[in-house]
Design a protein around this motif. Structure first.
Motif, PDB file in Angstrom:
ATOM      1  N   ASP A 100      18.221   7.663  11.226  1.00 39.51           N
ATOM      2  CA  ASP A 100      19.422   6.983  11.575  1.00 39.51           C
ATOM      3  C   ASP A 100      20.605   7.962  11.806  1.00 39.51           C
ATOM      4  OD1 ASP A 100      20.932   6.849   8.679  1.00 39.51           O
ATOM      5  OD2 ASP A 100      19.099   7.065   8.527  1.00 39.51           O
ATOM      6  N   PRO A 101      21.617   7.513  12.845  1.00 40.75           N
ATOM      7  CA  PRO A 101      22.582   8.292  13.215  1.00 40.75           C
ATOM      8  C   PRO A 101      23.470   9.119  11.975  1.00 40.75           C
ATOM      9  CG  PRO A 101      22.415   6.439  14.675  1.00 40.75           C
ATOM     10  CD  PRO A 101      21.507   6.210  13.685  1.00 40.75           C
ATOM     11  N   CYS A 102      23.679   8.487  11.055  1.00 37.49           N
ATOM     12  CA  CYS A 102      24.789   8.836   9.928  1.00 37.49           C
ATOM     13  C   CYS A 102      23.841   9.929   9.336  1.00 37.49           C
ATOM     14  CB  CYS A 102      24.928   7.733   9.052  1.00 37.49           C
ATOM     15  SG  CYS A 102      26.517   6.621   9.516  1.00 37.49           S
ATOM     16  N   GLN A 160      20.895   1.591  18.145  1.00 40.78           N
ATOM     17  CA  GLN A 160      22.224   2.285  17.709  1.00 40.78           C
ATOM     18  C   GLN A 160      22.628   3.387  18.705  1.00 40.78           C
ATOM     19  OE1 GLN A 160      20.970   3.014  13.519  1.00 40.78           O
ATOM     20  NE2 GLN A 160      22.798   1.753  13.073  1.00 40.78           N
ATOM     21  N   THR A 220      17.233   2.339  15.184  1.00 46.42           N
ATOM     22  CA  THR A 220      17.929   3.484  15.749  1.00 46.42           C
ATOM     23  C   THR A 220      18.026   3.714  17.276  1.00 46.42           C
ATOM     24  OG1 THR A 220      16.821   4.555  13.825  1.00 46.42           O
ATOM     25  CG2 THR A 220      17.705   6.126  15.435  1.00 46.42           C
ATOM     26  N   PHE A 263      28.273   9.047  12.323  1.00 53.12           N
ATOM     27  CA  PHE A 263      27.468   8.316  12.978  1.00 53.12           C
ATOM     28  C   PHE A 263      27.531   8.612  14.465  1.00 53.12           C
ATOM     29  CE2 PHE A 263      27.223   4.601  16.120  1.00 53.12           C
ATOM     30  CZ  PHE A 263      26.024   3.947  15.608  1.00 53.12           C
ATOM     31  N   HIS A 292      31.652   7.756   7.784  1.00 55.94           N
ATOM     32  CA  HIS A 292      30.550   6.884   8.524  1.00 55.94           C
ATOM     33  C   HIS A 292      30.813   7.342   9.739  1.00 55.94           C
ATOM     34  CE1 HIS A 292      29.509   3.654  10.940  1.00 55.94           C
ATOM     35  NE2 HIS A 292      28.311   3.742  10.124  1.00 55.94           N
ATOM     36  N   ASP A 293      32.112   6.974  10.455  1.00 57.64           N
ATOM     37  CA  ASP A 293      32.314   7.251  11.987  1.00 57.64           C
ATOM     38  C   ASP A 293      32.145   8.825  12.562  1.00 57.64           C
ATOM     39  OD1 ASP A 293      32.956   4.401  12.031  1.00 57.64           O
ATOM     40  OD2 ASP A 293      35.071   4.694  12.444  1.00 57.64           O
TER      41      ASP A 293
END
Length: 409
Positions: free
Chosen positions: A244-246, A137, A134, A79, A75-76
């Motif tokens: 979305d970032p991921c 984020q 988004t 992201f 995830h990190d």
């Protein structure tokens, strides 16, 4: 185009009947019809003779998806890469909003449909609120939103969104463009007339968005702003996460030309297209093309091999798209009920299919690319399509899923 040029073009394609009522039209109507004749590609009508013939698919093989478990572990990494890409201005979003709410009992664009129970909650509103998530984020970086309308709903869509102040999105980050239309014809390739001064047309399919953007001159905007990735999505899914970032990060890190959001199928024969390989290249096999053998096939973990359905949310590398746009995508002929003027000029609404419409499909766009990452999302959190008033994939089911996700209606 003047009248003489229009006559010459129509004669070339055997469509002279288009001008049957020309003398009855007002000057404005005449100009509109001449403009439509000028812009219409009559050459595609030759394809009517291919209706019902097999379009011929290649050899299908499974294409493994990046599953939720792996996405959560990384995830990190994903992201942070996604946020960096968005902050650099490299991501744009394209909302496919050319449809009308006819199946929902509305005469307005589908995006204007109100799914609220105790307050107004419009489909367009839900889409923009998801995009604003988004933005938040990404530390307040706004993503350029391109909205594809159709000739039937363009003006009312723009008016509606302006009236509602774009639901909090900055106006200078929103650009509208119209989807190209394709003529609709009888089985002999003669175009139907939907009015005395109007050729019957239909949108050119869900792969027509990029060609329509190019035609509208929007690649200049894309290049000027340094946009490298385009997230395209349909108007009818009120839960989808946009750019979305991921998702962005995973697609960029994996070095693929396209990312495709997918959900795990709820049954082997669920009516969704499935990500796969076709002749070694990424593609989508439609649910009705899945053989029993394919439905029974298992992967190395014992799960169904053809297990991930697409939800029409794709992240395309723009340079890769531009490269394949130099080739012509296959044209799909669809049998439809097409309203038309009869010999006496009366509008007839047929009760059974009476002709052909022509579409280009996203699956062909993906198949032109060398690589695609199927990216699994949780169905209950990202897939609430609104296609019907009640029952499956309906306003009712979408409301329940919105409630499940804490969205007030």
């Amino acid at each position: 185009m003047d009248l003489q040029q229009a006559k010459e073009k129509l004669q070339k394609f055997g469509q002279e009947h288009v001008l049957k009522y020309y003398d009855e039209l007002t000057e404005a109507e005449k100009q509109d019809l001449l403009k439509q004749i000028d812009e219409t590609d009559f050459a595609i009508l030759e394809n009517c003779k291919n209706l019902g013939k097999s379009e011929g698919r290649g050899k299908f093989e499974p294409l493994a998806a990046m599953q939720v478990s792996e996405i959560e572990k990384r995830h990190d990494e994903f992201f942070n890469a996604g946020v960096e890409t968005i902050k650099a201005g490299k991501v744009g979003a394209v909302l496919l909003a050319g449809g009308m709410g006819t199946r929902l009992g509305s005469d307005n664009p589908k995006g204007m449909y109100d799914i609220g129970l105790t307050k107004h909650v419009y489909i367009f509103q839900r889409i923009i609120e998801n995009l604003l998530d988004t933005v938040k984020q990404a530390g307040g970086t706004y993503i350029h939103l391109f909205i594809m309308t159709s000739e039937k709903n363009n003006d009312i869509t723009i008016s509606f969104l302006k009236e509602h102040n774009y639901f909090g999105y900055p106006e200078d980050k929103v650009t509208f463009f119209k989807q190209d239309m394709a003529p609709a014809s009888d089985y002999n390739g003669k175009v139907y007339m939907e009015g005395k001064g109007r050729i019957s047309t239909s949108p050119n399919g869900n792969a027509g968005w990029y060609a329509s953007m190019l035609k509208a001159g929007l690649r200049d905007v894309i290049l000027k702003e340094g946009i490298e990735w385009m997230d395209i999505f349909a108007v009818d899914n009120v839960l989808q996460r946009i750019a979305d970032p991921c998702f962005v990060g995973a697609t960029v890190i994996e070095g693929v030309a396209c990312g495709a959001k997918v959900v795990r199928k709820n049954a082997p024969n669920e009516g969704v297209g499935v990500m796969c390989l076709e002749d070694g290249k990424p593609s989508i096999v439609e649910y009705y093309e899945l053989t029993q053998e394919m439905m029974d096939a298992k992967d190395e973990n014992g799960d169904p091999a053809y297990n991930y359905g697409v939800i029409l949310n794709y992240l395309f590398n723009e340079k890769a798209l531009f490269a394949i746009a130099q080739n012509t995508l296959p044209l799909h002929i669809v049998e439809k009920k097409i309203p038309y003027l009869d010999e006496n000029g009366n509008l007839i609404k047929p009760e059974k299919p009476n002709g052909c419409k022509f579409e280009q499909l996203v699956l062909d766009m993906i198949h032109e690319l060398d690589s695609c990452l199927p990216y699994e999302v949780v169905r209950e959190h990202e897939f609430a399509p609104i296609k019907n008033p009640t029952g499956k994939d309906s306003v009712e089911s979408a409301r329940e899923l919105c409630k499940l996700n804490g969205i007030e209606l």
